[in-house]
Design an enzyme around this catalytic site. Structure first.
Site, PDB file in Angstrom:
ATOM      1  N   ASP A  93      31.167  13.309  16.621  1.00 33.81           N
ATOM      2  CA  ASP A  93      31.451  11.935  16.181  1.00 33.81           C
ATOM      3  C   ASP A  93      30.275  11.439  15.322  1.00 33.81           C
ATOM      4  OD1 ASP A  93      32.820   9.501  16.167  1.00 33.81           O
ATOM      5  OD2 ASP A  93      31.911   8.796  18.038  1.00 33.81           O
ATOM      6  N   GLU A 145      34.710   9.767   6.003  1.00 33.88           N
ATOM      7  CA  GLU A 145      34.907   8.313   6.131  1.00 33.88           C
ATOM      8  C   GLU A 145      34.661   7.621   4.794  1.00 33.88           C
ATOM      9  OE1 GLU A 145      33.254   6.344   9.571  1.00 33.88           O
ATOM     10  OE2 GLU A 145      33.326   4.374   8.628  1.00 33.88           O
ATOM     11  N   HIS A 189      32.661  -1.354  15.565  1.00 30.49           N
ATOM     12  CA  HIS A 189      32.109  -0.626  16.712  1.00 30.49           C
ATOM     13  C   HIS A 189      31.515  -1.554  17.780  1.00 30.49           C
ATOM     14  CE1 HIS A 189      32.019   2.913  13.928  1.00 30.49           C
ATOM     15  NE2 HIS A 189      32.466   3.466  15.030  1.00 30.49           N
TER      16      HIS A 189
END
Ligand code: G3H
Ligand code: 13P
Ligand code: ZN
Length: 323
Positions: A93, A145, A189
Protein backbone atom coordinates in the site's frame (compact mmCIF):
# COMPACT_ATOMS: atom_id res chain seq x y z
CA UNK A 1 13.65 -14.26 -4.36
CA UNK A 2 10.45 -15.97 -3.28
CA UNK A 3 7.63 -15.80 -5.80
CA UNK A 4 4.12 -15.17 -4.46
CA UNK A 5 2.78 -18.31 -6.14
CA UNK A 6 5.05 -20.34 -3.84
CA UNK A 7 3.13 -18.82 -0.92
CA UNK A 8 -0.25 -19.74 -2.44
CA UNK A 9 -1.16 -16.10 -3.23
CA UNK A 10 -2.73 -14.64 -6.39
CA UNK A 11 -2.36 -11.28 -8.14
CA UNK A 12 -5.36 -8.97 -8.53
CA UNK A 13 -5.96 -9.24 -12.31
CA UNK A 14 -8.61 -11.93 -12.43
CA UNK A 15 -10.26 -10.72 -9.19
CA UNK A 16 -10.75 -7.26 -10.71
CA UNK A 17 -12.18 -8.66 -13.96
CA UNK A 18 -14.75 -10.65 -11.98
CA UNK A 19 -15.53 -7.71 -9.68
CA UNK A 20 -16.09 -5.46 -12.70
CA UNK A 21 -18.50 -7.94 -14.31
CA UNK A 22 -20.28 -8.67 -11.02
CA UNK A 23 -20.61 -5.00 -9.91
CA UNK A 24 -18.89 -5.43 -6.56
CA UNK A 25 -15.52 -4.42 -5.07
CA UNK A 26 -12.74 -6.45 -3.45
CA UNK A 27 -11.99 -5.45 0.16
CA UNK A 28 -8.45 -4.19 0.74
CA UNK A 29 -7.82 -4.32 4.48
CA UNK A 30 -4.55 -3.12 6.05
CA UNK A 31 -2.81 -5.29 8.62
CA UNK A 32 0.36 -5.36 10.68
CA UNK A 33 -0.29 -7.96 13.38
CA UNK A 34 -1.68 -11.43 14.01
CA UNK A 35 -5.08 -10.51 15.44
CA UNK A 36 -5.87 -8.26 12.48
CA UNK A 37 -4.87 -11.00 10.07
CA UNK A 38 -6.95 -13.61 11.90
CA UNK A 39 -9.98 -11.29 11.85
CA UNK A 40 -9.61 -10.52 8.13
CA UNK A 41 -9.24 -14.14 7.07
CA UNK A 42 -12.01 -15.42 9.35
CA UNK A 43 -14.41 -12.71 8.08
CA UNK A 44 -13.56 -13.42 4.44
CA UNK A 45 -13.80 -17.20 4.77
CA UNK A 46 -17.12 -16.99 6.63
CA UNK A 47 -18.57 -14.70 3.97
CA UNK A 48 -16.75 -16.44 1.07
CA UNK A 49 -15.08 -13.24 -0.12
CA UNK A 50 -11.78 -12.76 -1.95
CA UNK A 51 -9.43 -10.39 -0.15
CA UNK A 52 -6.50 -8.04 -0.60
CA UNK A 53 -4.18 -7.96 2.42
CA UNK A 54 -2.51 -4.56 2.40
CA UNK A 55 0.79 -3.62 3.99
CA UNK A 56 2.03 -0.02 4.08
CA UNK A 57 5.72 0.87 4.16
CA UNK A 58 5.39 1.66 7.88
CA UNK A 59 3.53 -1.60 8.56
CA UNK A 60 6.26 -3.59 6.79
CA UNK A 61 8.88 -1.96 8.98
CA UNK A 62 6.74 -2.59 12.07
CA UNK A 63 5.99 -6.25 11.42
CA UNK A 64 9.26 -7.33 9.71
CA UNK A 65 9.21 -8.48 6.08
CA UNK A 66 10.25 -12.08 6.82
CA UNK A 67 7.47 -12.52 9.35
CA UNK A 68 4.99 -10.96 6.92
CA UNK A 69 5.92 -13.46 4.24
CA UNK A 70 5.20 -16.38 6.57
CA UNK A 71 2.05 -14.69 7.88
CA UNK A 72 0.71 -14.43 4.33
CA UNK A 73 1.54 -18.09 3.67
CA UNK A 74 -0.08 -18.89 7.02
CA UNK A 75 -3.20 -16.96 6.01
CA UNK A 76 -3.57 -19.13 2.90
CA UNK A 77 -3.28 -22.30 5.00
CA UNK A 78 -5.56 -20.91 7.73
CA UNK A 79 -8.32 -20.27 5.15
CA UNK A 80 -7.98 -23.85 3.86
CA UNK A 81 -8.11 -25.18 7.41
CA UNK A 82 -11.31 -23.19 8.00
CA UNK A 83 -12.83 -25.23 5.18
CA UNK A 84 -13.10 -22.71 2.36
CA UNK A 85 -9.95 -21.55 0.54
CA UNK A 86 -10.28 -17.97 -0.80
CA UNK A 87 -8.11 -15.99 -3.24
CA UNK A 88 -5.64 -13.89 -1.23
CA UNK A 89 -3.55 -11.02 -2.63
CA UNK A 90 -0.60 -9.58 -0.69
CA UNK A 91 -0.36 -5.93 -1.70
CA UNK A 92 2.05 -3.08 -0.96
CA UNK A 93 0.00 0.00 0.00
CA UNK A 94 1.40 3.43 -0.98
CA UNK A 95 4.81 2.27 -2.18
CA UNK A 96 6.93 5.39 -2.60
CA UNK A 97 9.96 4.12 -4.52
CA UNK A 98 11.04 1.62 -7.15
CA UNK A 99 13.40 0.01 -4.60
CA UNK A 100 10.59 -0.63 -2.09
CA UNK A 101 8.29 -2.11 -4.76
CA UNK A 102 11.14 -4.34 -6.02
CA UNK A 103 11.95 -5.52 -2.50
CA UNK A 104 8.29 -6.41 -1.86
CA UNK A 105 8.08 -8.33 -5.14
CA UNK A 106 11.23 -10.23 -4.16
CA UNK A 107 9.75 -11.16 -0.80
CA UNK A 108 6.41 -12.58 -1.97
CA UNK A 109 4.03 -9.67 -2.67
CA UNK A 110 1.65 -10.41 -5.54
CA UNK A 111 0.61 -6.80 -6.10
CA UNK A 112 2.18 -3.40 -5.46
CA UNK A 113 1.01 0.18 -5.43
CA UNK A 114 3.43 2.82 -6.61
CA UNK A 115 2.09 6.14 -5.40
CA UNK A 116 3.64 8.88 -7.48
CA UNK A 117 0.61 11.12 -7.02
CA UNK A 118 2.65 13.81 -5.26
CA UNK A 119 4.99 14.13 -8.27
CA UNK A 120 4.38 15.91 -11.56
CA UNK A 121 2.40 13.94 -14.17
CA UNK A 122 5.58 13.12 -16.10
CA UNK A 123 7.58 12.00 -13.07
CA UNK A 124 4.63 9.98 -11.77
CA UNK A 125 4.24 8.26 -15.17
CA UNK A 126 8.00 7.57 -15.42
CA UNK A 127 8.21 6.03 -11.93
CA UNK A 128 5.03 4.00 -12.40
CA UNK A 129 6.25 2.64 -15.75
CA UNK A 130 9.56 1.59 -14.19
CA UNK A 131 7.71 -0.39 -11.50
CA UNK A 132 5.29 -1.91 -14.03
CA UNK A 133 8.14 -3.12 -16.25
CA UNK A 134 9.82 -4.86 -13.32
CA UNK A 135 6.61 -6.22 -11.74
CA UNK A 136 5.17 -7.67 -14.93
CA UNK A 137 8.23 -9.88 -15.41
CA UNK A 138 6.97 -11.76 -12.34
CA UNK A 139 3.24 -11.46 -13.12
CA UNK A 140 2.81 -9.03 -10.20
CA UNK A 141 0.02 -6.47 -10.71
CA UNK A 142 0.57 -2.73 -10.20
CA UNK A 143 -1.72 0.04 -8.92
CA UNK A 144 -0.91 3.67 -9.75
CA UNK A 145 -2.50 6.89 -8.51
CA UNK A 146 -3.57 10.14 -10.16
CA UNK A 147 -4.88 12.97 -8.02
CA UNK A 148 -4.11 13.61 -4.35
CA UNK A 149 -6.26 12.64 -1.36
CA UNK A 150 -6.43 14.85 1.69
CA UNK A 151 -5.24 13.35 4.97
CA UNK A 152 -2.20 11.33 5.89
CA UNK A 153 -0.71 8.71 3.59
CA UNK A 154 2.14 7.07 5.49
CA UNK A 155 4.62 9.90 6.02
CA UNK A 156 3.08 12.16 3.40
CA UNK A 157 0.21 14.42 4.35
CA UNK A 158 -1.89 16.74 2.22
CA UNK A 159 -4.06 19.51 3.66
CA UNK A 160 -6.38 19.62 0.68
CA UNK A 161 -7.28 17.05 -1.93
CA UNK A 162 -6.68 17.57 -5.64
CA UNK A 163 -9.32 15.74 -7.59
CA UNK A 164 -8.17 13.48 -10.39
CA UNK A 165 -8.30 15.20 -13.78
CA UNK A 166 -10.22 12.79 -16.02
CA UNK A 167 -8.47 14.17 -19.12
CA UNK A 168 -5.16 12.73 -17.82
CA UNK A 169 -6.18 9.12 -17.19
CA UNK A 170 -6.01 7.70 -20.74
CA UNK A 171 -2.48 8.91 -21.31
CA UNK A 172 -1.35 7.75 -17.85
CA UNK A 173 -2.71 4.25 -18.34
CA UNK A 174 -1.32 4.01 -21.87
CA UNK A 175 2.13 5.35 -20.97
CA UNK A 176 2.61 3.25 -17.82
CA UNK A 177 0.89 -0.09 -18.55
CA UNK A 178 -0.48 -0.01 -15.01
CA UNK A 179 -3.18 -2.60 -14.04
CA UNK A 180 -5.42 -0.41 -11.87
CA UNK A 181 -5.72 3.25 -10.97
CA UNK A 182 -6.47 4.96 -7.65
CA UNK A 183 -8.36 8.21 -8.14
CA UNK A 184 -9.29 11.15 -5.95
CA UNK A 185 -13.04 11.91 -5.90
CA UNK A 186 -13.43 13.29 -2.39
CA UNK A 187 -12.44 10.44 -0.09
CA UNK A 188 -9.66 11.15 2.38
CA UNK A 189 -7.25 9.20 4.60
CA UNK A 190 -7.53 8.75 8.36
CA UNK A 191 -10.27 9.06 11.00
CA UNK A 192 -10.64 12.85 10.66
CA UNK A 193 -11.64 13.11 7.04
CA UNK A 194 -14.01 16.04 7.04
CA UNK A 195 -14.29 19.01 9.36
CA UNK A 196 -17.96 18.80 10.30
CA UNK A 197 -19.90 20.24 13.18
CA UNK A 198 -22.23 17.86 15.07
CA UNK A 199 -25.27 17.06 12.92
CA UNK A 200 -23.62 18.17 9.65
CA UNK A 201 -23.04 15.68 6.84
CA UNK A 202 -19.76 15.51 4.91
CA UNK A 203 -19.70 16.59 1.25
CA UNK A 204 -20.76 13.89 -1.26
CA UNK A 205 -18.24 12.07 -3.43
CA UNK A 206 -17.65 13.44 -6.94
CA UNK A 207 -19.41 10.72 -8.91
CA UNK A 208 -19.28 12.99 -11.95
CA UNK A 209 -15.47 12.62 -11.99
CA UNK A 210 -15.72 8.85 -11.55
CA UNK A 211 -18.20 8.61 -14.44
CA UNK A 212 -15.99 10.69 -16.71
CA UNK A 213 -12.99 8.48 -15.84
CA UNK A 214 -15.07 5.37 -16.65
CA UNK A 215 -16.11 6.89 -19.97
CA UNK A 216 -12.50 7.55 -20.94
CA UNK A 217 -11.07 4.17 -19.85
CA UNK A 218 -14.04 1.75 -20.02
CA UNK A 219 -13.62 -1.52 -18.15
CA UNK A 220 -10.44 -0.35 -16.39
CA UNK A 221 -10.22 -1.20 -12.64
CA UNK A 222 -10.50 1.85 -10.38
CA UNK A 223 -9.38 1.95 -6.73
CA UNK A 224 -10.79 4.03 -3.88
CA UNK A 225 -8.47 4.92 -1.01
CA UNK A 226 -9.55 6.62 2.18
CA UNK A 227 -12.84 4.70 2.27
CA UNK A 228 -13.38 4.32 6.01
CA UNK A 229 -16.78 5.43 7.26
CA UNK A 230 -15.70 6.29 10.82
CA UNK A 231 -18.85 4.72 12.34
CA UNK A 232 -20.35 7.03 14.96
CA UNK A 233 -21.27 4.15 17.31
CA UNK A 234 -17.62 3.06 17.45
CA UNK A 235 -16.38 6.63 18.01
CA UNK A 236 -19.00 6.99 20.80
CA UNK A 237 -17.73 3.78 22.41
CA UNK A 238 -14.13 5.06 22.31
CA UNK A 239 -15.20 8.33 23.95
CA UNK A 240 -17.37 6.52 26.50
CA UNK A 241 -14.35 4.57 27.72
CA UNK A 242 -11.93 7.45 28.09
CA UNK A 243 -10.97 8.28 24.52
CA UNK A 244 -11.12 11.69 22.92
CA UNK A 245 -12.11 11.73 19.28
CA UNK A 246 -14.21 14.78 18.49
CA UNK A 247 -15.87 15.94 15.28
CA UNK A 248 -14.87 12.89 13.24
CA UNK A 249 -16.66 11.92 10.05
CA UNK A 250 -16.09 9.43 7.26
CA UNK A 251 -17.43 8.43 3.86
CA UNK A 252 -21.06 7.26 3.97
CA UNK A 253 -21.57 3.58 3.33
CA UNK A 254 -24.36 4.33 0.85
CA UNK A 255 -21.92 6.20 -1.34
CA UNK A 256 -19.36 3.42 -1.07
CA UNK A 257 -22.00 0.88 -2.11
CA UNK A 258 -22.77 2.98 -5.16
CA UNK A 259 -19.05 3.25 -6.00
CA UNK A 260 -18.55 -0.51 -5.55
CA UNK A 261 -21.19 -1.24 -8.17
CA UNK A 262 -19.30 0.89 -10.73
CA UNK A 263 -15.75 0.48 -12.10
CA UNK A 264 -14.41 0.71 -8.54
CA UNK A 265 -12.98 -2.78 -8.01
CA UNK A 266 -10.90 -2.22 -4.84
CA UNK A 267 -11.87 -0.30 -1.71
CA UNK A 268 -9.23 0.50 0.94
CA UNK A 269 -10.24 0.38 4.59
CA UNK A 270 -7.76 0.85 7.44
CA UNK A 271 -8.98 3.49 9.90
CA UNK A 272 -12.32 1.79 10.69
CA UNK A 273 -10.40 -1.28 11.81
CA UNK A 274 -8.13 0.83 14.01
CA UNK A 275 -11.20 2.41 15.61
CA UNK A 276 -12.95 -0.93 16.21
CA UNK A 277 -9.85 -2.38 17.89
CA UNK A 278 -9.35 0.73 20.01
CA UNK A 279 -12.97 0.76 21.21
CA UNK A 280 -12.87 -2.91 22.23
CA UNK A 281 -9.54 -2.58 24.06
CA UNK A 282 -10.62 0.61 25.84
CA UNK A 283 -13.79 -1.12 27.01
CA UNK A 284 -11.85 -3.97 28.62
CA UNK A 285 -9.32 -1.62 30.22
CA UNK A 286 -12.08 0.53 31.60
CA UNK A 287 -14.53 -2.16 32.78
CA UNK A 288 -11.97 -4.75 33.94
CA UNK A 289 -9.06 -2.77 35.39
CA UNK A 290 -7.58 -5.90 36.97
CA UNK A 291 -7.16 -7.66 33.60
CA UNK A 292 -3.61 -8.00 32.32
CA UNK A 293 -3.63 -11.02 29.98
CA UNK A 294 -3.27 -9.59 26.43
CA UNK A 295 -5.58 -12.32 25.10
CA UNK A 296 -8.36 -10.87 27.24
CA UNK A 297 -8.27 -7.54 25.41
CA UNK A 298 -6.82 -8.50 22.05
CA UNK A 299 -9.38 -11.32 21.78
CA UNK A 300 -12.41 -8.96 22.03
CA UNK A 301 -10.62 -6.55 19.67
CA UNK A 302 -10.24 -9.37 17.14
CA UNK A 303 -13.94 -10.34 17.48
CA UNK A 304 -15.02 -6.78 16.97
CA UNK A 305 -12.77 -6.39 13.92
CA UNK A 306 -14.17 -9.56 12.38
CA UNK A 307 -17.74 -8.27 12.74
CA UNK A 308 -16.75 -4.95 11.15
CA UNK A 309 -15.13 -6.70 8.17
CA UNK A 310 -18.12 -8.99 7.65
CA UNK A 311 -20.40 -5.97 7.64
CA UNK A 312 -18.24 -4.22 5.02
CA UNK A 313 -18.13 -7.31 2.82
CA UNK A 314 -21.85 -8.12 3.00
CA UNK A 315 -23.48 -4.70 3.22
CA UNK A 316 -21.04 -2.29 1.58
CA UNK A 317 -18.74 -3.92 -0.98
CA UNK A 318 -20.93 -6.81 -2.12
CA UNK A 319 -18.05 -9.31 -2.31
CA UNK A 320 -19.72 -12.04 -0.23
CA UNK A 321 -20.12 -15.39 -2.02
CA UNK A 322 -17.70 -14.37 -4.76
CA UNK A 323 -14.95 -16.79 -3.69
O1 G3H B 1 -3.27 4.99 3.55
C1 G3H B 1 -2.58 4.73 4.51
C2 G3H B 1 -2.86 3.53 5.35
O2 G3H B 1 -3.94 3.76 6.22
C3 G3H B 1 -1.61 3.07 6.05
O3 G3H B 1 -1.28 3.84 7.14
O4 G3H B 1 1.17 4.26 6.91
O5 G3H B 1 0.02 4.47 9.11
O6 G3H B 1 0.41 2.22 8.11
P1 G3H B 1 0.18 3.69 7.87
P1 13P C 1 -8.81 4.97 5.55
O1 13P C 1 -7.89 5.81 6.38
O2 13P C 1 -10.03 5.74 5.14
O3 13P C 1 -9.15 3.68 6.19
O4 13P C 1 -8.04 4.65 4.17
C1 13P C 1 -7.11 3.60 4.11
C2 13P C 1 -6.31 3.62 2.85
O5 13P C 1 -6.59 4.30 1.88
C3 13P C 1 -5.15 2.74 2.81
O6 13P C 1 -4.41 2.92 1.65
ZN1 ZN D 1 -4.51 4.92 0.87
Amino acid sequence: MIHYKELGLVNSRELFQKAMKGSYAIPAFNFNNMEQLQAIIAACVETKSPVILQVSKGARQYANQTLLQYMAKGAVEFAKEMGHPIPIVLHLDHGDSFELAKSCIETGFSSVMIDGSHHSFDDNAKLTKQVVEYAHQYDVTVEGELGVLAGIEDEVSAERSHYTKPEEVEEFVKRTGVDSLAISIGTSHGAFKFKVKPGETPPPLRFDILEEVERRIPGFPIVLHGASSVPQNIVDEINKYGGKMLNTAGVSEDQLRRAASSAVCKVNIDSDGRLAMTAAIRKVFSTKPDEFDPRKYLGPARDSLKELYKHKIINVLGSANQA
